[in-house]
Scaffold this motif. Structure first.
Motif, short mmCIF file in Angstrom:
data_model
loop_
_atom_site.label_atom_id
_atom_site.label_comp_id
_atom_site.label_asym_id
_atom_site.label_seq_id
_atom_site.Cartn_x
_atom_site.Cartn_y
_atom_site.Cartn_z
N GLU A 80 -8.12 17.89 7.82
CA GLU A 80 -7.73 18.88 6.83
C GLU A 80 -8.59 20.14 6.97
OE1 GLU A 80 -7.10 19.22 2.07
OE2 GLU A 80 -8.77 18.15 2.94
N LEU A 90 -16.26 16.75 13.46
CA LEU A 90 -16.94 17.15 12.22
C LEU A 90 -18.40 16.72 12.23
CD1 LEU A 90 -14.37 16.28 9.42
CD2 LEU A 90 -15.24 18.53 9.94
N ARG A 103 -17.16 5.13 14.99
CA ARG A 103 -18.34 5.60 14.28
C ARG A 103 -19.58 5.44 15.15
NH1 ARG A 103 -20.86 3.07 8.93
NH2 ARG A 103 -22.53 4.57 8.79
N MET A 155 -25.76 10.18 9.27
CA MET A 155 -25.29 9.63 8.00
C MET A 155 -23.84 10.04 7.72
SD MET A 155 -28.21 9.59 5.17
CE MET A 155 -28.82 11.22 5.41
N SER A 156 -23.52 11.28 8.08
CA SER A 156 -22.17 11.77 7.78
C SER A 156 -21.12 11.06 8.61
CB SER A 156 -22.08 13.28 8.00
OG SER A 156 -21.93 13.56 9.37
N GLU A 203 -13.74 5.87 9.78
CA GLU A 203 -13.44 4.53 9.28
C GLU A 203 -13.73 3.44 10.29
OE1 GLU A 203 -11.20 6.97 9.24
OE2 GLU A 203 -10.81 7.46 7.15
N ARG A 215 0.83 -1.20 0.00
CA ARG A 215 0.00 0.00 0.00
C ARG A 215 0.88 1.26 0.00
NH1 ARG A 215 -5.22 1.96 1.57
NH2 ARG A 215 -6.09 -0.01 0.95
N ARG A 231 -20.33 8.30 8.35
CA ARG A 231 -19.66 7.37 7.45
C ARG A 231 -18.22 7.76 7.15
NH1 ARG A 231 -23.93 6.01 2.67
NH2 ARG A 231 -25.57 5.19 4.00
N ILE A 232 -17.88 9.03 7.38
CA ILE A 232 -16.50 9.45 7.12
C ILE A 232 -15.55 8.87 8.16
CG2 ILE A 232 -17.08 11.58 5.90
CD1 ILE A 232 -16.58 13.09 8.49
#
Lengths: 465, 243
Positions: A283, A181, A206, A195-196, A201, A27, A198-199
């Protein structure tokens, strides 16, 4: 056909076993190859002429996300936004309620002229019309001011800085930094924020983000918080000072919600969802000058319209039902009074009353309708007065025995209680687990009851109310 | 049937703004990474064609790191949009091209939209689109979705690509000899199993990378090539995206 597919699947497994992950650093190699490629591609096509970054770009982040000033600036900005909302919401509110009162007079005249039966007038005018007009006049003004200001900050790029400030705290609590976030997104809509998530991992982190998202107020709850703070939290102060105190109370409530988010995240990551937080870098997007006019129009029209539509669509039938329940009598009392009376003893223990608890229960589909249902409940049980400004609204509450404690506990209960129907549905869709969906309901509700109970008992014990 | 266009790219590069502009819809936009987590669909009519535009979640990569990266990746691989618009931020092109190169490993029908070109100019960044397009082997359009710059050019290019008037030679990332050798060994075997419908080189890389989630997706694909359509329903009514 199915046989062939099975055979192919087995072949695929064999390939996978034979080839995959024989080198641990593959990777890394893939990623570094991509980086080398992008570097060589952009070498010829991107030219930088001089350094034209502005002073603002260079230094703004040092200030807005500094350890020293980051938090105070954050709270101050929130305070300013809420202050302006409370100040501004008074005037259009008065105008709109007056308008609705005039129209109601006209409608009443028409009903009298047509000799309409009393029950029809009751359902349509006293139930439906008065209910909906309350929703509009009470909730529209704060929304029309709050949402655009919030959207401007969002489009400017300030919200990710808020997330950045909170990032450290979330990592320390054992959760994922990106939860800051999803939490910030919850200030808009908890259902979308779930739903957000999901960012994030890692499934463990989560889940923490999903279970705790509800502790920040969403669009549906801001109007309630701002309104109640404006009406009850600054008694004894006058003029600008009173608005300042009200705004501070709302900021305090939000801060309390954030503390609760971090605390519950910490507790979960030490118990049910144990684990080590994963690493990542957050970021920060560049600051962008928002398209001001566009943002204001979009936020005012779309967002306010969205919340209002939800409120009216659900509140309209609710107002009719409430009116009917209030006018069907079983024995001495109406059905509504029976229900409220049943809830009242428990509600009193946590500093609320039966009507408020009923409003929260019937308001499960959407937080937007809690306040309207409460008002309809109060209005449907007599004490009918001419309502044409916010002080009359306060009078309705006072007539039902409200004190600052009732207002504070209603705000806290709204902040902490179970997520709305849409959010619950999304939690179910995202987790696919009855157990965790139930936890998302039970954890906040328990906390809401415990917190309001303690406050009510302490306030009463010390004779503060 | 309408042609499909997928919007892919990093978070916060203005995909949703471009999506709204193309479709006339009002998806919520914001200076905020991670705004779109479900994909949204809308319709675009040009002079010649009708398209369905799909706004994919913004991601930093297209490996199976998280649920939203999977949504974007599976869409491009299994649903094979007719055109993939890779939206990148002109002010940080180098980093943004990461995902563009990953898309080019998956499909050769792609257009690079260098968005926020107005902002880049203000910052003194000049982007030469000819060499960029030559290197990448796909059309490059400089746009600003906010200021509606370059949109007509974009629509023209989309139409031309649909009509097969544009030949692309997508940039291929070169890996070291060991990896390339293994890819060579794997490619024919993969083609034998899954046919030509999926990009064999890309699948080979994912197998080498040990991507178990993709393996599962591939298996479901072998059982029922339409499965992805059911697995990832687009955002509809009930969701709260607009709030």
């Amino acid at each position: 056909m199915a046989h062939e597919a099975n055979q192919h699947m087995q072949q695929l497994d064999t390939l996978f076993k034979k080839y995959s992950a024989q080198e641990d650093d593959l990777r890394d190699h893939i990623v570094s190859s991509i980086y080398q490629s992008t570097q060589s591609i952009t070498k010829d096509s991107v030219h930088r002429s001089g350094k034209k970054t502005t002073w603002l770009d260079e230094n703004l982040d040092n200030i807005l996300t500094s350890r020293l000033y980051g938090f105070p600036i954050m709270l101050m900005l929130l305070g300013v936004v809420i202050y302006l909302t409370i100040v501004g919401a008074n005037y259009p509110g008065i105008a709109i309620t007056k308008l609705f009162a005039i129209v109601e007079d006209w409608i009443t005249t028409v009903f009298q002229w047509a000799n309409a039966p009393h029950w029809l007038y009751g359902i349509l005018v006293e139930g439906f019309y008065r209910g909906t007009s309350w929703v509009v006049s009470v909730m529209l003004p704060p929304m029309a001011i709050f949402f655009p200001m919030f959207a401007l900050l969002e489009n400017f790029g300030y919200l990710p800085r808020v997330a950045f400030n909170l990032d450290r705290i979330f990592k320390k609590s054992g959760a994922h930094g990106k939860q800051s976030l999803t939490m910030a997104m919850g200030f808009g809509c908890n259902a979308a924020a779930v739903m957000s998530s999901r960012i994030i991992e890692s499934p463990r982190e989560r889940m923490i983000a999903i279970l705790t998202n509800n502790f920040v107020p969403c669009n549906g709850r801001w109007p309630l918080l701002i309104l109640l703070a404006g009406l009850f939290m600054a008694a004894g102060f006058s003029g600008g000072m009173s608005t300042f105190v009200s705004a501070s109370v709302v900021v305090g409530i939000v801060l309390f919600g954030i503390i609760m988010t971090v605390f519950v995240s910490w507790a979960l990551s030490k118990t049910l969802l144990r684990g080590v937080p994963s690493h990542y870098t957050l970021e920060l997007p560049p600051y962008r000058k928002p398209k001001i006019w566009n943002t204001i129009v979009r936020a005012t029209l779309d967002k306010s319209w969205f919340v209002l539509k939800r409120a009216v669509i659900i509140a309209a039938p609710a107002s009719v039902i409430t009116w009917i329940l209030a006018n069907i009598f079983v024995g001495e009392q109406s059905v509504l009074q029976h229900f409220v009376g049943f809830l009242d003893p428990f509600a009193q223990m946590i500093g609320l009353d039966g009507f408020i608890l009923m409003a929260f229960i019937l308001g499960f589909p959407a937080n937007e309708i809690v306040l309207p249902i409460l008002l309809m409940g109060y209005l449907a049980t007599g004490s009918m007065i001419e309502v044409d400004n916010l002080n009359d609204l306060k009078q309705i509450f006072l007539d039902h025995g409200w004190t600052w404690l009732t207002a504070l506990n209603m705000m806290l209960f709204s902040l902490l209680h179970y997520p709305c129907g849409t959010t619950m549905l999304n939690i179910w869709k995202e987790t696919k687990s009855a157990k965790w969906t139930f936890a998302a309901f039970a954890i906040p509700t328990t906390i809401a009851i415990v917190v309001t109970f303690i406050i009510a008992q302490v306030a009463r014990g010390f004779g503060l109310v | 049937m309408a042609h499909t266009i997928a919007l892919a790219g990093n978070p916060n590069t203005g995909k949703s703004t471009l999506f709204n502009l193309l479709t006339g819809l009002k998806q919520h936009t914001g200076n905020w990474p991670g705004k779109t987590v479900l994909r949204a669909e809308g319709e675009l009519k040009t002079e010649k064609h009708v398209y369905t535009v799909i706004d994919l979640p913004g991601t930093y990569s297209l490996y199976s790191n998280s649920a939203d990266e999977e949504v974007a990746r599976d869409y491009i691989i299994f649903e094979k949009p007719d055109i993939t618009l890779v939206v990148v931020d002109a002010t940080s092109l180098e980093r943004n091209l990461n995902i563009a190169l990953q898309v080019l490993e998956m499909t050769d029908r792609a257009i690079l939209c260098v968005n926020l070109i107005d902002e880049a100019r203000k910052k003194g960044i000049h982007i030469d689109k000819e060499p960029l397009s030559k290197q990448l082997g796909i059309p490059v359009i400089l746009i600003s979705a906010r200021e509606k710059i370059g949109i007509i050019q974009l629509l023209k290019t989309i139409d031309q690509m649909t009509e097969g008037k544009i030949e692309t030679q997508p940039f291929k990332i070169k890996y070291n000899q060991t990896v390339e050798k293994k890819i060579k060994q794997l490619e024919p075997q993969i083609k034998q199993i899954i046919g030509n419908a999926l990009p064999a080189r890309w699948v080979a890389l994912r197998i080498l990378d040990g991507d178990i989630k993709l393996l599962d997706s591939l298996k479901s694909y072998l059982q029922n090539p339409d499965f992805v359509a059911e697995k990832h329903q687009p955002a509809q009514g009930g969701c709260c995206h607009g709030a």
